[in-house]
Design an enzyme around this catalytic site. Structure first.
Site, PDB file in Angstrom:
ATOM      1  N   ASP A  36      82.374 -18.877 132.243  1.00  0.00           N
ATOM      2  CA  ASP A  36      81.880 -19.270 133.695  1.00  0.00           C
ATOM      3  C   ASP A  36      80.732 -18.480 133.453  1.00  0.00           C
ATOM      4  O   ASP A  36      81.065 -16.525 133.394  1.00  0.00           O
ATOM      5  CB  ASP A  36      82.384 -19.704 134.625  1.00  0.00           C
ATOM      6  CG  ASP A  36      83.642 -20.859 134.783  1.00  0.00           C
ATOM      7  OD1 ASP A  36      82.650 -21.667 133.906  1.00  0.00           O
ATOM      8  OD2 ASP A  36      84.314 -21.216 135.137  1.00  0.00           O
ATOM      9  N   LYS A  58      78.343 -22.631 135.434  1.00  0.00           N
ATOM     10  CA  LYS A  58      78.040 -23.642 136.111  1.00  0.00           C
ATOM     11  C   LYS A  58      76.824 -23.135 137.449  1.00  0.00           C
ATOM     12  O   LYS A  58      77.741 -22.405 138.020  1.00  0.00           O
ATOM     13  CB  LYS A  58      78.437 -24.545 136.886  1.00  0.00           C
ATOM     14  CG  LYS A  58      79.551 -25.643 135.898  1.00  0.00           C
ATOM     15  CD  LYS A  58      80.512 -27.356 136.185  1.00  0.00           C
ATOM     16  CE  LYS A  58      81.267 -27.377 134.632  1.00  0.00           C
ATOM     17  NZ  LYS A  58      81.926 -27.768 135.251  1.00  0.00           N
ATOM     18  N   MET A 171      82.321 -21.728 148.061  1.00  0.00           N
ATOM     19  CA  MET A 171      81.681 -22.400 147.837  1.00  0.00           C
ATOM     20  C   MET A 171      80.309 -23.099 149.206  1.00  0.00           C
ATOM     21  O   MET A 171      80.569 -24.193 148.571  1.00  0.00           O
ATOM     22  CB  MET A 171      81.193 -23.771 146.347  1.00  0.00           C
ATOM     23  CG  MET A 171      82.653 -22.478 145.687  1.00  0.00           C
ATOM     24  SD  MET A 171      82.786 -23.294 143.928  1.00  0.00           S
ATOM     25  CE  MET A 171      83.851 -24.345 144.581  1.00  0.00           C
TER      26      MET A 171
END
Length: 498
Positions: A36, A58, A171
Site C-alpha cells: 500500500d 490508494k 481517514m
C-alpha cells in the site's frame, strides 16, 4: 502448483520501528511484495534481490488498482511464487480490507497467514501523548472510519457514538466538519476536546488541538491534509502533559545524512531517536580495490612490519575480508602493534577480540605523530583508502620510519539526490547537512553543480577540523562542529546547537 502462502501483514503506522518481528522477517524473504501507499515505504528496501514489487496504494481519489484487481493479483502470484507478501499500513483487519482479501484467496484454495500490525488508531494518539483509554477520563472507546460521516447511507450510529468516551476516526480530514456536526446534533458537548494528528509516529508528525465546535475552522485555516487520525474526548486534555514525541530535542529538524549507504545507519538511527527527520542522501560509495597487488605483497611480507595503522572502520572491514579471501586470519597480527584513528575504528578490532595498542585522544592523522616519535625506527604499514591525506606517512618518513601505504578501498562519487531533497534545499527547509569526511563534502558539492543552490545556503554540521576546512573551501556555511570527532559527538553537537 506452487506450495505458496499469501501473508497479509500489517506494517504499522509508518514508523519503521513499529512493524512486528514476524512481519519484517517475512518481508525480508518475500518473492513478491504487494504494498500500500501509507505505512509501508520504510520497508521497501528490506526485500531480497529479485523480489517482484507491486505498488497498489490508494489515496483520496486515486486508486492505482481496484480492490478486485488487487485480489486477482495476489491469487495469480500465489500460483507462481512460494512467498507472497501483502504489506498493508496499520493492521490488515482495521479498515484495511484484509478480510476481503483473505476470503477471496480462501475460496480459491490458497493458503493465507495473517500477521497483525499496530494500527494507527492506537499508536498515533500514543505518539501525540493521548492515551485513548484512561482511568477517570473514559470507560468506553470506539474506532470509526472517517469516510462514512454522512448520517444517511451510513453504518455509523451517531447517537450511540455521541455517548462514547473516546472516539477515534481514521481517514477523516475531508469529513471532519460532518463528524463534529453529527456528534453535536446527537448531544455531544460542543466544547469536547478534539485532536487531529497528521503524519503520526513520523518525524513530520504535527498535532492540532481544538473542540467539536472549532476543529473544522482549524482544518481550513491550517490547511491540514491527510493522513490524519482524529481523537474526540476528554483524553485529549492529557496531550500537553504526556506529549513526549514532539518534545524530543531534535523533533521537527530535517537533517541530511551524506555518508555511504553501508555506514549511514548508525547516524540515521541516533538522529531519529532524538526526533529528527533524517534524510539519507549517500554521496559516496565504498568500493573494495580488486586484484590488489599491494595487499598481496603485504601478505607475503607481513612479518617485516612492526606497526599497522588503520584510519577507518572501512579499512578494518575490508582488511579482514581480504585476509579471509587469502586464506589467512587475525593470527597474522601476532607481534605487531595495532594503531587506530578513532574509537569506532578501534571498536571494529575489539569486537573481534583484538585490543589496539594505541588510539589517540584526538581523531586526526596528526595525533599519531607524538606516539611514533617515541617508537624505535620501524617498518609501518598504513592500511587506508586509496586517496587520503599524506600528512601521516610524510611525517613518519621524516622521523626515519619506513612506510608502506596499502590502499584497501576507494571512495567513489555517488550521484543520488532526490527531487524532494532538492526542493527542500532550494526552499531553505533543511536544518543541517551532515558531513563525516572530506569526501562527503566534495561529492555533495559535485551534486550541487547541476543546480541553482548556492553553497553558502548549505547549513553544514561537520565531524572534525579537516572536514570543516573542506566545507569552507567549497563555501558551505558551517553551523555545527563536533567537539569529539565521532558520530555520537556529531549528534551531541547538533543537539546542543538545536
Amino acid at each position: 502448483m506452487v506450495d505458496s502462502t499469501v501473508y497479509l501483514i500489517g506494517a504499522g503506522p509508518g514508523n519503521e520501528g513499529l512493524i512486528t518481528v514476524r512481519g519484517l522477517e517475512l518481508v525480508r524473504k518475500a518473492d513478491v511484495l504487494v504494498y500500500d501507499q501509507l505505512g509501508t515505504s520504510a520497508f521497501l528496501d528490506q526485500v531480497p534481490e529479485g523480489c517482484q514489487m507491486y505498488d497498489v496504494g490508494k489515496s483520496s481519489g486515486n486508486h492505482k488498482l481496484s480492490q478486485d484487481g488487487i485480489n486477482e493479483l495476489l491469487a495469480q502470484k500465489a500460483k507462481e511464487f512460494k512467498t507472497v507478501v501483502r504489506l498493508k499500513g496499520g493492521d490488515p483487519y482495521i479498515f484495511g480490507r484484509g478480510g476481503e482479501e483473505y476470503l477471496y484467496l480462501k475460496e480459491r484454495g490458497i493458503k493465507v497467514e495473517v500477521v497483525p500490525g499496530i494500527t494507527s488508531a492506537i499508536s498515533v494518539p500514543a505518539f501525540a501523548g493521548i492515551p485513548i483509554t484512561q482511568r477517570g477520563y473514559t470507560t468506553s472507546l470506539a474506532i470509526i472510519t472517517g469516510h462514512e460521516a454522512q448520517k444517511e447511507a451510513s453504518d455509523l450510529n451517531w447517537k450511540a457514538l455521541a455517548g462514547i468516551g473516546t472516539l477515534v476516526a481514521v481517514m477523516g480530514v475531508k469529513n471532519i466538519g460532518k463528524i463534529c456536526q453529527n456528534l453535536i446534533q446527537e448531544g455531544k458537548d460542543p466544547n469536547t476536546p478534539v485532536a487531529m494528528i497528521r503524519n503520526g509516529t513520523l518525524p513530520t508528525q504535527k498535532t492540532y488541538i481544538g473542540t467539536l465546535a472549532t476543529m473544522e475552522k482549524i482544518v481550513k485555516k491550517e490547511n491540514i491534509q491527510p493522513p490524519c487520525i482524529t481523537v474526540v474526548g476528554k483524553v485529549v486534555d492529557l496531550h500537553p502533559e504526556l506529549n513526549w514525541f514532539e518534545k524530543l530535542p531534535l523533533y521537527g529538524k530535517k537533517i541530511v545524512v551524506t555518508r555511504s549507504r553501508n555506514q549511514a545507519s548508525s547516524l540515521v538511527e541516533q538522529l531519529k531517536e532524538l526526533g529528527a527527520d533524517a534524510i539519507e542522501c549517500p554521496t559516496i560509495k565504498i568500493t573494495e580495490i580488486a586484484d590488489n597487488k599491494l595487499f598481496n605483497s603485504f601478505i607475503e611480507k607481513n612479518t617485516d612490519y612492526s606497526h599497522l595503522v588503520f584510519t577507518s572502520v572501512n579499512g578494518v572491514e575490508v582488511f579482514i575480508k581480504k585476509l579471509l579471501e587469502a586464506k589467512k586470519d587475525l593470527r597474522i597480527l601476532f607481534g605487531k602493534k595495532i594503531v587506530c584513528i578513532g574509537p569506532a575504528t578501534a571498536e571494529a578490532f575489539k569486537t573481534r577480540g583484538i585490543i589496539p595498542d594505541f588510539v589517540p585522544e584526538t581523531f586526526v592523522a596528526e595525533s599519531m605523530i607524538p606516539y611514533f616519535e617515541k617508537e624505535n625506527k620501524s617498518k609501518v604499514a598504513i592500511l587506508r583508502a586509496e586517496k587520503a591525506r599524506e600528512v601521516l606517512p610524510e611525517a613518519l618518513r621524516k622521523m626515519g620510519h619506513e612506510v608502506d601505504i596499502i590502499p584497501l578501498y576507494q571512495t567513489d562519487f555517488e550521484e543520488n539526490i532526490s527531487p524532494e531533497l532538492l526542493e527542500l534545499l532550494e526552499k531553505g527547509q533543511i536544518d543541517y547537512v551532515t558531513f563525516t569526511s572530506s569526501s562527503t563534502v566534495e561529492s555533495f558539492a559535485k551534486l550541487l553543480e547541476k543546480t541553482n543552490i548556492k553553497a553558502d545556503t548549505i547549513p553544514a554540521a561537520v565531524i572534525g577540523p579537516v572536514t570543516e576546512e573542506t566545507c569552507k573551501k567549497y563555501g558551505f556555511n558551517v553551523k555545527v562542529k563536533a567537539e569529539e570527532y565521532t558520530i555520537p559527538g556529531l549528534v551531541e553537537a547538533i543537539k546542543i546547537k538545536s
